[in-house]
Design a protein around this motif. Structure first.
Motif, PDB file in Angstrom:
ATOM      1  N   ASP A 156      58.922  73.409 115.874  1.00  0.00           N
ATOM      2  CA  ASP A 156      58.175  74.462 116.567  1.00  0.00           C
ATOM      3  C   ASP A 156      56.723  74.536 116.081  1.00  0.00           C
ATOM      4  O   ASP A 156      56.157  75.620 115.973  1.00  0.00           O
ATOM      5  CB  ASP A 156      58.873  75.822 116.392  1.00  0.00           C
ATOM      6  CG  ASP A 156      60.287  75.815 116.916  1.00  0.00           C
ATOM      7  OD1 ASP A 156      60.539  75.138 117.931  1.00  0.00           O
ATOM      8  OD2 ASP A 156      61.149  76.483 116.308  1.00  0.00           O
ATOM      9  N   GLY A 157      56.153  73.377 115.768  1.00  0.00           N
ATOM     10  CA  GLY A 157      54.752  73.333 115.343  1.00  0.00           C
ATOM     11  C   GLY A 157      54.519  73.685 113.884  1.00  0.00           C
ATOM     12  O   GLY A 157      53.379  73.677 113.423  1.00  0.00           O
ATOM     13  N   ASP A 158      55.565  73.996 113.144  1.00  0.00           N
ATOM     14  CA  ASP A 158      55.425  74.382 111.737  1.00  0.00           C
ATOM     15  C   ASP A 158      56.031  73.332 110.821  1.00  0.00           C
ATOM     16  O   ASP A 158      56.998  72.661 111.170  1.00  0.00           O
ATOM     17  CB  ASP A 158      56.155  75.704 111.462  1.00  0.00           C
ATOM     18  CG  ASP A 158      55.499  76.897 112.112  1.00  0.00           C
ATOM     19  OD1 ASP A 158      54.257  76.938 112.182  1.00  0.00           O
ATOM     20  OD2 ASP A 158      56.236  77.803 112.559  1.00  0.00           O
ATOM     21  N   ILE A 159      55.461  73.238 109.622  1.00  0.00           N
ATOM     22  CA  ILE A 159      56.042  72.424 108.565  1.00  0.00           C
ATOM     23  C   ILE A 159      56.808  73.377 107.667  1.00  0.00           C
ATOM     24  O   ILE A 159      56.239  74.325 107.115  1.00  0.00           O
ATOM     25  CB  ILE A 159      54.965  71.673 107.772  1.00  0.00           C
ATOM     26  CG1 ILE A 159      54.215  70.705 108.683  1.00  0.00           C
ATOM     27  CG2 ILE A 159      55.593  70.935 106.591  1.00  0.00           C
ATOM     28  CD1 ILE A 159      53.014  70.049 108.039  1.00  0.00           C
ATOM     29  N   LYS A 160      58.115  73.121 107.536  1.00  0.00           N
ATOM     30  CA  LYS A 160      58.988  74.015 106.785  1.00  0.00           C
ATOM     31  C   LYS A 160      59.784  73.240 105.736  1.00  0.00           C
ATOM     32  O   LYS A 160      60.131  72.087 105.943  1.00  0.00           O
ATOM     33  CB  LYS A 160      59.968  74.713 107.725  1.00  0.00           C
ATOM     34  CG  LYS A 160      59.299  75.618 108.734  1.00  0.00           C
ATOM     35  CD  LYS A 160      60.334  76.290 109.619  1.00  0.00           C
ATOM     36  CE  LYS A 160      59.699  77.217 110.616  1.00  0.00           C
ATOM     37  NZ  LYS A 160      60.729  77.922 111.419  1.00  0.00           N
ATOM     38  N   ILE A 161      60.084  73.945 104.656  1.00  0.00           N
ATOM     39  CA  ILE A 161      60.798  73.371 103.528  1.00  0.00           C
ATOM     40  C   ILE A 161      61.929  74.319 103.150  1.00  0.00           C
ATOM     41  O   ILE A 161      61.747  75.539 103.172  1.00  0.00           O
ATOM     42  CB  ILE A 161      59.851  73.209 102.320  1.00  0.00           C
ATOM     43  CG1 ILE A 161      58.583  72.451 102.711  1.00  0.00           C
ATOM     44  CG2 ILE A 161      60.560  72.547 101.161  1.00  0.00           C
ATOM     45  CD1 ILE A 161      57.461  72.631 101.722  1.00  0.00           C
TER      46      ILE A 161
END
Length: 131
Positions: free
Chosen positions: A39-44
């Motif tokens: 969704d357009g985000d970089i997540k960890i």
């Protein structure tokens, strides 16, 4: 939000990235991590007991570098702030685990929990020195 140039969006499908946080004494702390671009985000997904998570809670400034393993003269460096949210039910951790064919619960000890870290970029450096 700062956009990632089209020339480097392929790197968002990479398997590994280097997360740089600021430790308690102000020195950089780097570690290899798994991540998702969704969704357009970089997540960890991080375990809340780890040093990198504690660093981000105290100082949310961070950098995420994704190296092109086929051309190490090319990389993406995303700098910004970490937004941290609980993932007590492992919904996000399960999505990360699906990418890496791993159950992240196996990496957590009794009583430990997971958080979702979203990198909110303030600057993006898309570098290609392969000339």
């Amino acid at each position: 939000m700062t956009e990632i140039p089209q020339s480097h969006t392929d790197l968002l499908d990479a398997n590994f990235a280097t997360l740089a946080t600021i430790s308690r004494d102000g020195t950089p702390h780097q570690t290899e991590i798994w991540f998702l671009h969704e969704d357009g985000d970089i997540k960890i997904s991080l375990n809340s007991s780890r040093a990198k998570t504690r660093h981000l809670m105290a100082r949310p400034q961070c950098s995420l570098m994704i190296l092109d393993l086929e051309n190490p003269y090319r990389y993406l460096d995303v700098r910004g702030r970490a937004r941290i949210e609980p993932d007590d039910d492992y919904v996000f951790a399960d999505r990360v685990g699906a990418k890496y064919s791993s159950d992240l619960r196996q990496h957590d000890g009794p009583g430990e929990r997971r958080v979702v870290v979203t990198i909110e970029p303030s600057s993006v450096f898309a570098v290609d020195m392969s000339g």
